[in-house]
Design an enzyme around this catalytic site. Structure first.
Site, PDB file in Angstrom:
ATOM      1  N   ASN A   6     -48.738 -16.910  19.523  1.00 24.46           N
ATOM      2  CA  ASN A   6     -49.191 -18.281  19.258  1.00 24.46           C
ATOM      3  C   ASN A   6     -48.156 -18.935  18.352  1.00 24.46           C
ATOM      4  O   ASN A   6     -48.118 -18.665  17.155  1.00 24.46           O
ATOM      5  CB  ASN A   6     -50.575 -18.218  18.577  1.00 24.46           C
ATOM      6  CG  ASN A   6     -51.081 -19.582  18.191  1.00 24.46           C
ATOM      7  OD1 ASN A   6     -50.470 -20.606  18.522  1.00 24.46           O
ATOM      8  ND2 ASN A   6     -52.197 -19.617  17.489  1.00 24.46           N
ATOM      9  N   TRP A   7     -47.334 -19.787  18.966  1.00 28.75           N
ATOM     10  CA  TRP A   7     -46.218 -20.368  18.199  1.00 28.75           C
ATOM     11  C   TRP A   7     -46.683 -21.491  17.272  1.00 28.75           C
ATOM     12  O   TRP A   7     -45.925 -21.978  16.454  1.00 28.75           O
ATOM     13  CB  TRP A   7     -45.126 -20.874  19.148  1.00 28.75           C
ATOM     14  CG  TRP A   7     -44.424 -19.781  19.921  1.00 28.75           C
ATOM     15  CD1 TRP A   7     -44.717 -18.434  19.886  1.00 28.75           C
ATOM     16  CD2 TRP A   7     -43.328 -19.924  20.824  1.00 28.75           C
ATOM     17  NE1 TRP A   7     -43.853 -17.751  20.728  1.00 28.75           N
ATOM     18  CE2 TRP A   7     -42.991 -18.635  21.311  1.00 28.75           C
ATOM     19  CE3 TRP A   7     -42.585 -21.020  21.281  1.00 28.75           C
ATOM     20  CZ2 TRP A   7     -41.951 -18.423  22.225  1.00 28.75           C
ATOM     21  CZ3 TRP A   7     -41.543 -20.810  22.199  1.00 28.75           C
ATOM     22  CH2 TRP A   7     -41.239 -19.523  22.655  1.00 28.75           C
ATOM     23  N   HIS A  23     -59.174 -21.839  18.510  1.00 31.22           N
ATOM     24  CA  HIS A  23     -58.469 -21.258  17.358  1.00 31.22           C
ATOM     25  C   HIS A  23     -59.075 -21.808  16.059  1.00 31.22           C
ATOM     26  O   HIS A  23     -59.452 -22.973  15.989  1.00 31.22           O
ATOM     27  CB  HIS A  23     -56.978 -21.578  17.431  1.00 31.22           C
ATOM     28  CG  HIS A  23     -56.191 -20.773  16.459  1.00 31.22           C
ATOM     29  ND1 HIS A  23     -56.104 -21.104  15.131  1.00 31.22           N
ATOM     30  CD2 HIS A  23     -55.498 -19.612  16.605  1.00 31.22           C
ATOM     31  CE1 HIS A  23     -55.384 -20.186  14.505  1.00 31.22           C
ATOM     32  NE2 HIS A  23     -54.999 -19.280  15.370  1.00 31.22           N
ATOM     33  N   GLU A  27     -57.801 -22.810  13.450  1.00 32.72           N
ATOM     34  CA  GLU A  27     -57.137 -24.016  12.919  1.00 32.72           C
ATOM     35  C   GLU A  27     -57.629 -25.261  13.646  1.00 32.72           C
ATOM     36  O   GLU A  27     -57.735 -26.338  13.055  1.00 32.72           O
ATOM     37  CB  GLU A  27     -55.608 -23.851  13.028  1.00 32.72           C
ATOM     38  CG  GLU A  27     -55.100 -22.827  12.010  1.00 32.72           C
ATOM     39  CD  GLU A  27     -53.891 -22.021  12.448  1.00 32.72           C
ATOM     40  OE1 GLU A  27     -53.178 -22.432  13.378  1.00 32.72           O
ATOM     41  OE2 GLU A  27     -53.661 -20.955  11.840  1.00 32.72           O
ATOM     42  N   GLU A  55     -60.421 -13.258  15.570  1.00 36.75           N
ATOM     43  CA  GLU A  55     -59.467 -13.564  14.520  1.00 36.75           C
ATOM     44  C   GLU A  55     -60.221 -13.902  13.233  1.00 36.75           C
ATOM     45  O   GLU A  55     -60.600 -15.064  13.021  1.00 36.75           O
ATOM     46  CB  GLU A  55     -58.591 -14.756  14.925  1.00 36.75           C
ATOM     47  CG  GLU A  55     -57.789 -14.524  16.174  1.00 36.75           C
ATOM     48  CD  GLU A  55     -56.555 -15.411  16.201  1.00 36.75           C
ATOM     49  OE1 GLU A  55     -55.443 -14.871  16.175  1.00 36.75           O
ATOM     50  OE2 GLU A  55     -56.705 -16.643  16.218  1.00 36.75           O
ATOM     51  N   GLY A  96     -52.492 -15.587   8.834  1.00 44.22           N
ATOM     52  CA  GLY A  96     -51.386 -16.112   8.048  1.00 44.22           C
ATOM     53  C   GLY A  96     -51.435 -15.735   6.580  1.00 44.22           C
ATOM     54  O   GLY A  96     -50.687 -16.285   5.765  1.00 44.22           O
ATOM     55  N   GLY A 148     -49.399 -14.757  15.390  1.00 43.24           N
ATOM     56  CA  GLY A 148     -48.802 -15.983  14.873  1.00 43.24           C
ATOM     57  C   GLY A 148     -47.407 -15.708  14.337  1.00 43.24           C
ATOM     58  O   GLY A 148     -46.425 -15.673  15.077  1.00 43.24           O
ATOM     59  N   GLY A 149     -47.321 -15.474  13.042  1.00 39.80           N
ATOM     60  CA  GLY A 149     -46.028 -15.324  12.357  1.00 39.80           C
ATOM     61  C   GLY A 149     -45.053 -14.370  13.032  1.00 39.80           C
ATOM     62  O   GLY A 149     -43.873 -14.707  13.242  1.00 39.80           O
TER      63      GLY A 149
HETATM   64  P1  PGA Z   1     -50.918 -14.752  12.118  1.00 37.43           P
HETATM   65  O1  PGA Z   1     -51.676 -15.787  13.087  1.00 37.43           O
HETATM   66  O2  PGA Z   1     -50.470 -13.604  13.001  1.00 37.43           O
HETATM   67  O3  PGA Z   1     -49.770 -15.526  11.551  1.00 37.43           O
HETATM   68  O4  PGA Z   1     -51.890 -14.310  11.086  1.00 37.43           O
HETATM   69  C1  PGA Z   1     -52.543 -15.335  14.085  1.00 37.43           C
HETATM   70  C2  PGA Z   1     -53.156 -16.508  14.779  1.00 37.43           C
HETATM   71  O5  PGA Z   1     -53.456 -17.520  14.137  1.00 37.43           O
HETATM   72  O6  PGA Z   1     -53.372 -16.467  16.000  1.00 37.43           O
END
Ligand code: PGA
Length: 252
Positions: free
Chosen positions: A9-10, A97, A99, A169, A175, A236-237
Site C-alpha cells: 500500500n503505497w 483502510h 486512514e 490491520e 506506521g 505500508g512503509g
Molecule cells: P505500515 O502500514 O506497514 O506502514 O504499518 C500498513 C498499512 O497501512 O496498510
C-alpha cells in the site's frame, strides 16, 4: 486453496517517476521468483496507476487501487469510480483502510456501498478493518472487528466471497513500528475465520485469504506469515523500497 498475498500500500507516496522506478525494480525481482501460490500486488496513488500498469504489464505483479467511490459516475469532484479502475485493466481495490475511515469519514455503511459497487463491477476487494488501541486495551477488539466485518460484508451472498480478501490491520500497529505479535495476529485471524464459518460455511472461510497489516517488515514477516491463519500482509512503509518489499514476498 487460498492464496498467499503480499500487497504494498503505497499510500500518498511517490511521484510518477518514483512510482514507475519502484514498479520496474519489483517487476525485475519478481521475474526470478517461483510464485506458485503467492500474489504480489502494488497500489500506487491514482494519478500514477496508468503508468505503473504499463510497467507491470506481462509480469506477475498485479496493480490495484487504494480506494474508489461508490457511485457509478456524476458530480463527485475529486473521486474515482469502479468503472474507471476496470477500464485500466485493474482487478482489485483496497477498501476500508483505517486512514480512509479516520481522515475521510468512511463509515461501515459507506463501505458496504463501496463493496457492492466494486463487486458489481467485477473488482476484487481487499477489505481492511481493525481496532484502535483503546478497544484492545478494553478487551473489545474481537467485537469491534466482528461488527466491522458484519456491517460491510455479511449482506453478501456466499459466492461473492470469492472476490473478497480480508486485511486485519490493528490501527495501533499501522506506521507505528509496533506490530501485533504473531500470536495476537493468529488469534484474531482464527476468530475472523470462525465468524465467517458461522455466517457462511467452512468452504467460504477456508478459501478467503486473511492478510495482516501493521508495521510488517523483513525482520518480523517470516514469523507472522508462518501462522496458520495468516495468509500474507498488507504492507505500508516496507513496501516503498523494492528490497524490503521483495524480502517480504520471500518470507513465506
Ligand atoms: P505500515 O502500514 O506497514 O506502514 O504499518 C500498513 C498499512 O497501512 O496498510
Amino acid at each position: 486453496m487460498r492464496k498467499q498475498i503480499v500487497a504494498g500500500n503505497w499510500k500518498m507516496n511517490k511521484n510518477v517517476q518514483e512510482s514507475t522506478q519502484l514498479a520496474s525494480e519489483i517487476v525485475a525481482e519478481v521475474k526470478d521468483l517461483n510464485l506458485d501460490n503467492t500474489r504480489v500486488i502494488v497500489t500506487p496513488t491514482f494519478v500514477n496507476i496508468s503508468e505503473v500498469v504499463k510497467v507491470a504489464k506481462g509480469s506477475a505483479v498485479e496493480v490495484a487501487a487504494q480506494n474508489m467511490h461508490q457511485a457509478k459516475s456524476g458530480a463527485f469532484t475529486g473521486e474515482i469510480s469502479a468503472e474507471m479502475l476496470t477500464s485500466l485493466g485493474l482487478k482489485t481495490v483496497i477498501l476500508g483502510h483505517s486512514e480512509r475511515r479516520e481522515y475521510f469519514g468512511e463509515t461501515d455503511a459507506i463501505l458496504a456501498e463501496k463493496v457492492d459497487a466494486a463487486l458489481a463491477n467485477g473488482l476484487e476487494v481487499i477489505f481492511c478493518f481493525g481496532e484502535v488501541l483503546e478497544d484492545r486495551k478494553a478487551g473489545n477488539h474481537f467485537s469491534v472487528v466482528e461488527s466491522q466485518i458484519k456491517n460491510a460484508l455479511f449482506h453478501l451472498p456466499a459466492d461473492a466471497w470469492k472476490n473478497i480478501v480480508l486485511a486485519y490491520e490493528p490501527v495501533w500497529a499501522i506506521g507505528t513500528g509496533e506490530t501485533a505479535s504473531p500470536e495476537q495476529a493468529q488469534e484474531m485471524h482464527a476468530f475472523i475465520r470462525k465468524i465467517v464459518t458461522d455466517k457462511y460455511n467452512t468452504e467460504v472461510a477456508g478459501d478467503v485469504s486473511i492478510l495482516y497489516g501493521g508495521s510488517v517488515n523483513p525482520g518480523n514477516a517470516k514469523e507472522i506469515f508462518s501462522k496458520e491463519d495468516v495468509d500474507g500482509g498488507l504492507i505500508g512503509g516496507a513496501a516503498l523500497k523494492a528490497e524490503s518489499f521483495i524480502a517480504l514476498v520471500n518470507s513465506f
